[in-house]
Design an enzyme around this catalytic site. Sequence first.
Site, PDB file in Angstrom:
ATOM      1  N   GLU A   1      28.459  46.108  38.393  1.00  0.00           N
ATOM      2  CA  GLU A   1      27.399  45.380  37.696  1.00  0.00           C
ATOM      3  C   GLU A   1      26.292  46.357  37.323  1.00  0.00           C
ATOM      4  O   GLU A   1      26.038  47.333  38.025  1.00  0.00           O
ATOM      5  CB  GLU A   1      26.850  44.248  38.567  1.00  0.00           C
ATOM      6  CG  GLU A   1      27.869  43.156  38.845  1.00  0.00           C
ATOM      7  CD  GLU A   1      27.238  41.961  39.527  1.00  0.00           C
ATOM      8  OE1 GLU A   1      26.120  41.564  39.137  1.00  0.00           O
ATOM      9  OE2 GLU A   1      27.849  41.431  40.468  1.00  0.00           O
TER      10      GLU A   1
ATOM     11  N   GLU B   1      29.579  38.099  44.898  1.00  0.00           N
ATOM     12  CA  GLU B   1      28.861  36.819  44.951  1.00  0.00           C
ATOM     13  C   GLU B   1      28.793  36.289  46.379  1.00  0.00           C
ATOM     14  O   GLU B   1      27.723  35.892  46.868  1.00  0.00           O
ATOM     15  CB  GLU B   1      29.575  35.783  44.079  1.00  0.00           C
ATOM     16  CG  GLU B   1      29.147  35.741  42.632  1.00  0.00           C
ATOM     17  CD  GLU B   1      29.578  34.441  41.968  1.00  0.00           C
ATOM     18  OE1 GLU B   1      29.348  33.374  42.564  1.00  0.00           O
ATOM     19  OE2 GLU B   1      30.130  34.509  40.863  1.00  0.00           O
TER      20      GLU B   1
ATOM     21  N   ASN C   1      37.686  31.565  42.256  1.00  0.00           N
ATOM     22  CA  ASN C   1      37.260  31.853  40.885  1.00  0.00           C
ATOM     23  C   ASN C   1      38.453  31.625  39.959  1.00  0.00           C
ATOM     24  O   ASN C   1      39.405  32.406  39.964  1.00  0.00           O
ATOM     25  CB  ASN C   1      36.778  33.300  40.771  1.00  0.00           C
ATOM     26  CG  ASN C   1      36.368  33.674  39.354  1.00  0.00           C
ATOM     27  OD1 ASN C   1      36.369  32.832  38.454  1.00  0.00           O
ATOM     28  ND2 ASN C   1      36.019  34.921  39.142  1.00  0.00           N
TER      29      ASN C   1
ATOM     30  N   GLY D   1      39.592  35.848  44.330  1.00  0.00           N
ATOM     31  CA  GLY D   1      39.159  36.428  43.062  1.00  0.00           C
ATOM     32  C   GLY D   1      39.106  37.939  43.171  1.00  0.00           C
ATOM     33  O   GLY D   1      39.766  38.534  44.029  1.00  0.00           O
TER      34      GLY D   1
ATOM     35  N   ASP E   1      36.559  41.756  42.699  1.00  0.00           N
ATOM     36  CA  ASP E   1      35.398  42.365  43.335  1.00  0.00           C
ATOM     37  C   ASP E   1      34.103  41.633  42.987  1.00  0.00           C
ATOM     38  O   ASP E   1      33.176  41.571  43.795  1.00  0.00           O
ATOM     39  CB  ASP E   1      35.294  43.836  42.923  1.00  0.00           C
ATOM     40  CG  ASP E   1      36.440  44.665  43.494  1.00  0.00           C
ATOM     41  OD1 ASP E   1      36.987  44.275  44.539  1.00  0.00           O
ATOM     42  OD2 ASP E   1      36.780  45.693  42.889  1.00  0.00           O
TER      43      ASP E   1
ATOM     44  N   ARG F   1      33.753  43.558  25.787  1.00  0.00           N
ATOM     45  CA  ARG F   1      34.490  42.645  26.660  1.00  0.00           C
ATOM     46  C   ARG F   1      35.650  41.971  25.943  1.00  0.00           C
ATOM     47  O   ARG F   1      36.652  41.595  26.568  1.00  0.00           O
ATOM     48  CB  ARG F   1      33.545  41.585  27.242  1.00  0.00           C
ATOM     49  CG  ARG F   1      32.473  42.155  28.172  1.00  0.00           C
ATOM     50  CD  ARG F   1      31.723  41.043  28.886  1.00  0.00           C
ATOM     51  NE  ARG F   1      32.560  40.363  29.854  1.00  0.00           N
ATOM     52  CZ  ARG F   1      32.727  40.743  31.126  1.00  0.00           C
ATOM     53  NH1 ARG F   1      32.100  41.825  31.569  1.00  0.00           N
ATOM     54  NH2 ARG F   1      33.503  40.066  31.933  1.00  0.00           N
TER      55      ARG F   1
ATOM     56  N   ASP G   1      28.642  48.487  42.021  1.00  0.00           N
ATOM     57  CA  ASP G   1      29.865  47.723  42.294  1.00  0.00           C
ATOM     58  C   ASP G   1      30.343  46.951  41.063  1.00  0.00           C
ATOM     59  O   ASP G   1      30.776  45.795  41.160  1.00  0.00           O
ATOM     60  CB  ASP G   1      29.654  46.746  43.455  1.00  0.00           C
ATOM     61  CG  ASP G   1      29.459  47.448  44.777  1.00  0.00           C
ATOM     62  OD1 ASP G   1      29.524  48.686  44.812  1.00  0.00           O
ATOM     63  OD2 ASP G   1      29.227  46.752  45.784  1.00  0.00           O
TER      64      ASP G   1
END
Length: 560
Positions: free
Chosen positions: A513, A213, A148, A206, A208, A315, A511
């Site tokens: 999300e 993914e 990533n 990357g 977590d 963000r 986690d």
Amino acid sequence: MEEERSFLSSKLCLRDSQVEVLLSRTVLEWKETGKSRKRSPGASQPAHGHAVQVSEIVAVRMTGDGDDDDDPTQLKKQKKKPKQRTRQQHPYSFTVSYVGRTSQHQWRCSDVTFHCTSQALCEQWVRVANEQLSLLTSRPKSLLVYINPYGGKRRGKRIFEQTVAPLLRRAGISTDVIVTERANHARDHLKTEANLHKYDGVVCVGGDGMFSEIMHGLVTRVQTDHSVDQNQPDAELVPCSIRIGIIPAGSTDCICFATSGTNDPITSALHIIVGDSQPMDVCAVHHNNVFLKYSVSLLGYGFYGDILADSERKRWLGPARYDLSGVKTFLSHNYYEGTVSFLPAEDNMGNPRDKLQCRSGCRVCQHKQSKDKLSEMSEEKETSAKDCWNEIYGKFIAINAASMSCACPRSPKGLSPSAHLADGTTDLILVRKCSRLDFFRHLLRHTSKADQFDHSFVEVHRVRKFHFQPTFQELVSPENQSGQPKGTEIDPVHSPQTTYCGTARSSWNCDGEILHHAAIQVNVQCQLIKLFARGIEERQQQQHVFEEPCTVLDLEPSTD
């Protein structure tokens, strides 16, 4: 007990001292011979030696002129060259690269070079040592790597190319590298395109989110290949045989920290090279018999869900948004009504307050190694335990399910210090409505060694399954009332629009999300995946080295 038979035993030269080197099936060891040991007048000194497990040898190779170059992955303070006389008498040499431990659970690649009088002897040592390494079938030979380039501080590509790739090449491991171009690129590639038969492991570079993914893509692929319907909450999922490696390059790297004790790329690369294997439980989350998401660390409703939801709207602030959202959520001091139903774990699984921490070689997790045996036991107990569900109604500030300790640098013990990685359970933590001061006291305990469950408004249960039903009613829009088609995975970030009766509602933090459905069913799938890790080692193993002048590399002192 009879000593293990040595395959090879020779007197070689280590810099300017003579050493006896022995190689057995499990250990490479060397020690000074009587001639080369320095002796104090009137005193006899014991031989100082060094032993390295064969399983922790990275590579053995003939030494060339270019091997004196500095390598940033090496563990060393000073590299001294052998004397000219030694070079003349022992012109041939081979180098053993192996795992060296430093403080804070970090590993480094150490080198030791032995000098021989003949080329034939040197080649024999390299050949026999590499034959022993080839017998270690747990070691990967080929890896599929996803990088990533945007995660964390955008260091993923540089970390892999400059730090990890040289180590993998030294160990003779080939890699196919894919740099992801969009969100869920790795997940979608694993689900449909990747030829997994070519690889011994999948590695994510990357944070977590990238690990999530990879895990979702791999688990979904395995279930599809075995015709398992993920939408069935009680389906027994097929464990993934291929292991996942994590090279930390994100903002938090919680999963890596909980399974190796450090967020260090070199340490993670060495765990991959030596072929470590750490099974992990995975929580399957459903809503109305539709699969939503998998979780390996934290499911949090209320406080942690509100923090995540608020931070997603900020963000642009970067990592600082979590601190700002945390303060705002704490000051809001919201609580939520609902009913939690759970199926307790067996009595022999311990409890979240027993202070038995999950460490490398954990006896509790090893007790659950036999998945088939566990499945049979579960089926027998399900029939007799249909009426054993516990039900709790209340007003909650937070409902958390921790499948691991969730420890991190800010919270060294984590949300549930005694949670286990692979015992088929999750620790369900219920924080009831309380004063703002009491809740602050509870949060403060996460940063200390005090028992964070020692409050009247906090209760914790070790469970195999749990359901949550909020007091308000979720009303799905008419076009989605029939639910998703079989085999379709809902993306929780773009889930169907849902309206609610009432205003007291939160989101689940899965986690890191957001899950927009509040009513969920959670089933712990025991040891569904495996990582290239071994769990946190209880004690840092000390490396015993020769006293000068026999030491090729001075190891940094380890701390227990």
